[in-house]
Design a protein around this motif. Structure first.
Motif, PDB file in Angstrom:
ATOM      1  N   TYR A 255       0.803  -1.220   0.000  1.00 26.87           N
ATOM      2  CA  TYR A 255       0.000   0.000   0.000  1.00 26.87           C
ATOM      3  C   TYR A 255       0.839   1.275   0.000  1.00 26.87           C
ATOM      4  CZ  TYR A 255      -3.967  -3.031   0.752  1.00 26.87           C
ATOM      5  OH  TYR A 255      -4.922  -3.994   0.598  1.00 26.87           O
ATOM      6  N   ASP A 256       2.153   1.141  -0.178  1.00 22.51           N
ATOM      7  CA  ASP A 256       3.058   2.293  -0.248  1.00 22.51           C
ATOM      8  C   ASP A 256       2.880   3.218   0.959  1.00 22.51           C
ATOM      9  OD1 ASP A 256       5.106   3.793  -1.373  1.00 22.51           O
ATOM     10  OD2 ASP A 256       3.724   5.051  -2.512  1.00 22.51           O
ATOM     11  N   LEU A 257       3.056   2.637   2.154  1.00 17.59           N
ATOM     12  CA  LEU A 257       2.841   3.371   3.405  1.00 17.59           C
ATOM     13  C   LEU A 257       4.144   3.569   4.163  1.00 17.59           C
ATOM     14  CD1 LEU A 257      -0.299   1.424   4.646  1.00 17.59           C
ATOM     15  CD2 LEU A 257      -0.267   3.739   3.700  1.00 17.59           C
ATOM     16  N   ALA A 258       4.307   4.743   4.757  1.00 19.85           N
ATOM     17  CA  ALA A 258       5.437   5.016   5.636  1.00 19.85           C
ATOM     18  C   ALA A 258       5.177   4.360   6.998  1.00 19.85           C
ATOM     19  CB  ALA A 258       5.607   6.526   5.801  1.00 19.85           C
ATOM     20  N   ASP A 259       6.190   4.331   7.849  1.00 18.43           N
ATOM     21  CA  ASP A 259       6.075   3.668   9.150  1.00 18.43           C
ATOM     22  C   ASP A 259       4.863   4.145   9.955  1.00 18.43           C
ATOM     23  OD1 ASP A 259       8.372   2.300   8.541  1.00 18.43           O
ATOM     24  OD2 ASP A 259       9.662   3.449   9.875  1.00 18.43           O
ATOM     25  N   MET A 260       4.731   5.444  10.127  1.00 20.45           N
ATOM     26  CA  MET A 260       3.624   5.971  10.928  1.00 20.45           C
ATOM     27  C   MET A 260       2.275   5.725  10.252  1.00 20.45           C
ATOM     28  SD  MET A 260       4.916   6.924  13.709  1.00 20.45           S
ATOM     29  CE  MET A 260       3.543   7.746  14.476  1.00 20.45           C
ATOM     30  N   ASN A 261       2.241   5.825   8.931  1.00 24.74           N
ATOM     31  CA  ASN A 261       0.972   5.607   8.222  1.00 24.74           C
ATOM     32  C   ASN A 261       0.502   4.165   8.345  1.00 24.74           C
ATOM     33  OD1 ASN A 261       1.180   8.241   7.535  1.00 24.74           O
ATOM     34  ND2 ASN A 261       1.428   7.918   5.345  1.00 24.74           N
ATOM     35  N   VAL A 262       1.414   3.222   8.266  1.00 23.69           N
ATOM     36  CA  VAL A 262       1.002   1.831   8.399  1.00 23.69           C
ATOM     37  C   VAL A 262       0.519   1.568   9.824  1.00 23.69           C
ATOM     38  CG1 VAL A 262       3.196   0.673   9.014  1.00 23.69           C
ATOM     39  CG2 VAL A 262       1.514  -0.521   7.633  1.00 23.69           C
TER      40      VAL A 262
ATOM     41  N   ILE B 287      -3.178   0.137  10.635  1.00 25.73           N
ATOM     42  CA  ILE B 287      -3.392  -1.089  11.412  1.00 25.73           C
ATOM     43  C   ILE B 287      -4.359  -0.815  12.558  1.00 25.73           C
ATOM     44  CG2 ILE B 287      -2.282  -2.747  12.969  1.00 25.73           C
ATOM     45  CD1 ILE B 287       0.191  -2.538  11.086  1.00 25.73           C
ATOM     46  N   LEU B 288      -4.230   0.332  13.176  1.00 31.57           N
ATOM     47  CA  LEU B 288      -5.145   0.689  14.265  1.00 31.57           C
ATOM     48  C   LEU B 288      -6.553   0.963  13.751  1.00 31.57           C
ATOM     49  CD1 LEU B 288      -2.827   3.095  16.292  1.00 31.57           C
ATOM     50  CD2 LEU B 288      -3.502   0.769  16.925  1.00 31.57           C
ATOM     51  N   ASP B 289      -6.669   1.461  12.524  1.00 26.70           N
ATOM     52  CA  ASP B 289      -7.944   1.906  11.981  1.00 26.70           C
ATOM     53  C   ASP B 289      -8.666   0.860  11.139  1.00 26.70           C
ATOM     54  OD1 ASP B 289      -9.802   4.088  11.761  1.00 26.70           O
ATOM     55  OD2 ASP B 289      -9.188   4.252   9.654  1.00 26.70           O
TER      56      ASP B 289
ATOM     57  N   ARG C 282      -9.805  -2.886  10.144  1.00 24.29           N
ATOM     58  CA  ARG C 282      -9.990  -4.256  10.624  1.00 24.29           C
ATOM     59  C   ARG C 282      -9.258  -5.242   9.717  1.00 24.29           C
ATOM     60  NH1 ARG C 282     -14.285  -7.060  13.707  1.00 24.29           N
ATOM     61  NH2 ARG C 282     -15.077  -4.983  14.097  1.00 24.29           N
ATOM     62  N   ALA C 283      -9.240  -4.994   8.411  1.00 24.64           N
ATOM     63  CA  ALA C 283      -8.554  -5.892   7.474  1.00 24.64           C
ATOM     64  C   ALA C 283      -7.053  -5.923   7.764  1.00 24.64           C
ATOM     65  CB  ALA C 283      -8.811  -5.447   6.038  1.00 24.64           C
ATOM     66  N   PHE C 284      -6.455  -4.756   8.022  1.00 23.23           N
ATOM     67  CA  PHE C 284      -5.024  -4.695   8.330  1.00 23.23           C
ATOM     68  C   PHE C 284      -4.747  -5.379   9.671  1.00 23.23           C
ATOM     69  CE2 PHE C 284      -2.923  -1.100   5.718  1.00 23.23           C
ATOM     70  CZ  PHE C 284      -3.557  -1.529   4.570  1.00 23.23           C
ATOM     71  N   THR C 285      -5.598  -5.133  10.657  1.00 22.94           N
ATOM     72  CA  THR C 285      -5.423  -5.740  11.977  1.00 22.94           C
ATOM     73  C   THR C 285      -5.473  -7.257  11.881  1.00 22.94           C
ATOM     74  OG1 THR C 285      -6.439  -3.816  13.024  1.00 22.94           O
ATOM     75  CG2 THR C 285      -6.342  -5.811  14.334  1.00 22.94           C
ATOM     76  N   GLU C 286      -6.439  -7.770  11.141  1.00 19.08           N
ATOM     77  CA  GLU C 286      -6.559  -9.234  10.993  1.00 19.08           C
ATOM     78  C   GLU C 286      -5.373  -9.799  10.217  1.00 19.08           C
ATOM     79  OE1 GLU C 286     -10.388 -10.040   9.308  1.00 19.08           O
ATOM     80  OE2 GLU C 286     -11.439  -9.370  11.110  1.00 19.08           O
ATOM     81  N   PHE C 287      -4.905  -9.092   9.189  1.00 15.48           N
ATOM     82  CA  PHE C 287      -3.756  -9.555   8.413  1.00 15.48           C
ATOM     83  C   PHE C 287      -2.520  -9.665   9.302  1.00 15.48           C
ATOM     84  CE2 PHE C 287      -0.057  -8.795   5.660  1.00 15.48           C
ATOM     85  CZ  PHE C 287      -0.229  -9.803   4.722  1.00 15.48           C
ATOM     86  N   CYS C 288      -2.389  -8.751  10.258  1.00 12.48           N
ATOM     87  CA  CYS C 288      -1.238  -8.759  11.170  1.00 12.48           C
ATOM     88  C   CYS C 288      -1.441  -9.713  12.348  1.00 12.48           C
ATOM     89  CB  CYS C 288      -0.957  -7.353  11.682  1.00 12.48           C
ATOM     90  SG  CYS C 288      -0.287  -6.281  10.416  1.00 12.48           S
TER      91      CYS C 288
ATOM     92  N   ILE D  84      -3.343  -9.514  14.985  1.00 12.31           N
ATOM     93  CA  ILE D  84      -3.367  -8.879  16.301  1.00 12.31           C
ATOM     94  C   ILE D  84      -4.815  -8.560  16.660  1.00 12.31           C
ATOM     95  CG2 ILE D  84      -1.032  -7.932  16.300  1.00 12.31           C
ATOM     96  CD1 ILE D  84      -2.084  -5.319  15.309  1.00 12.31           C
ATOM     97  N   ASN D  85      -5.069  -8.534  17.970  1.00 12.31           N
ATOM     98  CA  ASN D  85      -6.402  -8.129  18.413  1.00 12.31           C
ATOM     99  C   ASN D  85      -6.292  -6.797  19.113  1.00 12.31           C
ATOM    100  OD1 ASN D  85      -5.560  -8.729  21.058  1.00 12.31           O
ATOM    101  ND2 ASN D  85      -6.244 -10.840  20.860  1.00 12.31           N
ATOM    102  N   SER D  86      -7.396  -6.172  19.367  1.00 14.38           N
ATOM    103  CA  SER D  86      -7.400  -4.793  19.845  1.00 14.38           C
ATOM    104  C   SER D  86      -6.592  -4.561  21.139  1.00 14.38           C
ATOM    105  CB  SER D  86      -8.821  -4.268  19.989  1.00 14.38           C
ATOM    106  OG  SER D  86      -9.586  -5.129  20.777  1.00 14.38           O
ATOM    107  N   PRO D  87      -6.591  -5.452  22.133  1.00 21.56           N
ATOM    108  CA  PRO D  87      -5.764  -5.172  23.315  1.00 21.56           C
ATOM    109  C   PRO D  87      -4.266  -5.147  23.004  1.00 21.56           C
ATOM    110  CG  PRO D  87      -7.388  -6.845  23.833  1.00 21.56           C
ATOM    111  CD  PRO D  87      -7.445  -6.600  22.347  1.00 21.56           C
ATOM    112  N   ASP D  88      -3.824  -5.856  21.953  1.00 24.92           N
ATOM    113  CA  ASP D  88      -2.404  -5.884  21.602  1.00 24.92           C
ATOM    114  C   ASP D  88      -1.983  -4.551  21.015  1.00 24.92           C
ATOM    115  OD1 ASP D  88      -2.214  -8.471  22.477  1.00 24.92           O
ATOM    116  OD2 ASP D  88      -2.439  -9.347  20.491  1.00 24.92           O
TER     117      ASP D  88
END
Length: 97
Positions: free
Chosen positions: A70-77, A81-83, A85-91, A93-97
């Protein structure tokens, strides 16, 4: 009779919704040999003997993959991931992590 959905039920509904991003990332997840990558890189990965404890290698590989897809910088990724759900699931991780 109209019954209002609870917040938990709405979250379940939204979580079950399939998006193009989710489908794309699910396909990538299935075809990328994560175990092979981890085994190849692990001997060279920071062990955390001094300084900060490292993040899990597979998590870092998944984040690196998202950055490149997705051509994202460190902070953008991180924000995505925080925003997203697809990125969170791909990584994986669940919300408490």
């Amino acid at each position: 009779m109209n019954r209002q959905m609870t917040l938990a039920e709405m979250n379940d509904e939204f979580g079950a919704a399939r998006t193009n991003k989710k489908e794309f990332l699910n396909k990538k997840d299935r075809i990328i040999p994560w175990d092979t990558f981890v085994k190849e890189i692990e001997p060279y990965y920071y062990k955390g003997e001094c300084g900060n404890k490292p993040y899990p290698l597979e998590l870092m590989l998944r984040i690196y993959m998202l950055q490149n897809l997705y051509d994202l910088a460190d902070m953008n990724v991180m924000y995505e991931i925080l925003d997203s759900r697809a990125f969170t699931e791909f990584c994986c991780i669940n919300s408490p992590d």
